[in-house]
Design an enzyme around this catalytic site. Structure first.
Site, PDB file in Angstrom:
ATOM      1  CB  VAL A  68      -0.995   0.040   1.183  1.00  0.00           C
ATOM      2  CG1 VAL A  68      -2.020  -1.067   1.085  1.00  0.00           C
ATOM      3  CG2 VAL A  68      -0.261   0.022   2.525  1.00  0.00           C
ATOM      4  CE1 TYR A 167       1.310   1.362  14.930  1.00  0.00           C
ATOM      5  CE2 TYR A 167       0.666   2.454  16.965  1.00  0.00           C
ATOM      6  CZ  TYR A 167       0.408   1.545  15.957  1.00  0.00           C
ATOM      7  OH  TYR A 167      -0.758   0.812  15.980  1.00  0.00           O
ATOM      8  CE  LYS A 171      -1.727   3.137  13.633  1.00  0.00           C
ATOM      9  NZ  LYS A 171      -2.507   2.422  12.599  1.00  0.00           N
TER      10      LYS A 171
HETATM   11  C1  BGC Z   1      -0.233  -0.914  18.994  1.00  0.00           C
HETATM   12  C2  BGC Z   1      -0.031  -2.067  19.970  1.00  0.00           C
HETATM   13  C3  BGC Z   1      -0.331  -1.601  21.377  1.00  0.00           C
HETATM   14  C4  BGC Z   1      -1.652  -0.861  21.472  1.00  0.00           C
HETATM   15  C5  BGC Z   1      -1.895  -0.259  22.849  1.00  0.00           C
HETATM   16  C6  BGC Z   1      -1.598  -0.349  19.194  1.00  0.00           C
HETATM   17  O1  BGC Z   1      -1.862   0.664  18.261  1.00  0.00           O
HETATM   18  O2  BGC Z   1      -0.029  -1.376  17.657  1.00  0.00           O
HETATM   19  O3  BGC Z   1       1.294  -2.547  19.870  1.00  0.00           O
HETATM   20  O4  BGC Z   1      -0.383  -2.728  22.233  1.00  0.00           O
HETATM   21  O5  BGC Z   1      -1.699   0.160  20.511  1.00  0.00           O
HETATM   22  O6  BGC Z   1      -0.769   0.442  23.330  1.00  0.00           O
END
Ligand code: BGC
Length: 269
Positions: A68, A167, A171
């Site tokens: 993707v 990450y 998000k």
């Molecule tokens: C992550 C997980 C994590 C969870 C809560 C998710 O978005 O990918 O690794 O356990 O969030 O922290």
């Protein structure tokens, strides 16, 4: 099960494992024909396994390999799916990964890999889905909405996460992309929402729940006192993709056992 998505074509990205696999099965059980997307040749067998489970349960679908984060591959996937099935009604923008690192040691590759799949991948797929929804226009006997997109976000669009800056940034980016395009396309009857999963038992966070000791520590973050399962997310995805949520636009539905309630404050602060 109620066939709320009967006659609808759904593309689920990153569907060879984890939340994507679970959501694919839930959508198929609700009557959708599911495109079980997976990224590379090495994930083909796992995707076939998901499709076999779907078919054994009486559902329908295909597997489709596409990274993707690559524009040409995403465009080809949508073109091929439209050629085979006539259109697409639902996109579950799910593909995502983690490349965790202390920030001062994070490589540009770790940063770019996470942003490339999690955020750029969602942009590329959402853009193709919206182009197809606009081309096809409304079909009221199939759905009140002209198209539906569900973006897989995370509690970490809201909760900062040390050691996972790439990450969490991806998000947070998904949240504002989702809201911005929901505002842009609501007038065309295209509904775009997110799911914000908390800790769900999948390979991505295996170490966090694999041993009783790890699970006990994880549960300190979850007021509802259980780690989630993919079916929890599947049920939310079916709802957001169906006409039951026809008046829901631009929200993140947290499915997290209360993780975003900041349980540390229940006895502190
Ligand atoms: C992550 C997980 C994590 C969870 C809560 C998710 O978005 O990918 O690794 O356990 O969030 O922290």
């Amino acid at each position: 099960m109620d066939q709320k998505l009967k006659g609808q074509i759904a593309i689920v990205t990153g569907a060879s494992s984890g939340i994507g696999a679970g959501v694919s099965k839930s959508l198929a059980a609700a009557g959708a024909t599911v495109v079980v997307n997976h990224p590379v040749a090495a994930t083909a067998a796992a995707a076939e396994g998901v499709l076999t489970e779907i078919k054994n349960a009486g559902g329908a679908g295909i597997t489709y390999q596409c990274d993707v984060s690559k524009e040409a591959e995403v465009q080809k996937m949508f073109a091929d799916v439209v050629a085979q099935f006539g259109t697409v009604h639902i996109l579950i923008n799910n593909a995502g990964l983690q490349r965790d690192s202390p920030f001062q040691e994070m490589t540009l590759e770790q940063w770019n890999t996470v942003l490339g799949v999690n955020l750029t991948g969602q942009f590329l797929c959402a853009r193709e889905a919206i182009r197809e929804f606009l081309r096809r226009g409304p079909v009221p006997e199939i759905s009140r909405a002209t198209g539906k997109i569900v973006c897989m976000s995370s509690v970490h669009e809201e909760i900062p996460w040390a050691g996972h800056a790439n990450y969490a940034a991806s998000k947070g980016g998904i949240m504002m992309m989702m809201k911005s395009i929901s505002q842009e396309f609501a007038p065309m009857k295209i509904r775009i929402n997110s799911i914000g999963p908390g800790a769900i038992k999948t390979p991505i966070n295996h170490a966090a729940w694999a041993t009783p000791a790890a699970e006990k520590t994880l549960l300190e973050l979850i007021p509802y006192n259980r780690v989630g399962v993919v079916e929890d997310i599947g049920a939310a995805a079916v709802w957001l993709a169906s006409d039951d949520s026809d008046y829901v636009n631009g929200i993140t539905l947290f499915v997290d056992g209360g993780m975003t309630l900041y349980p540390g404050f229940s006895t502190n602060g």
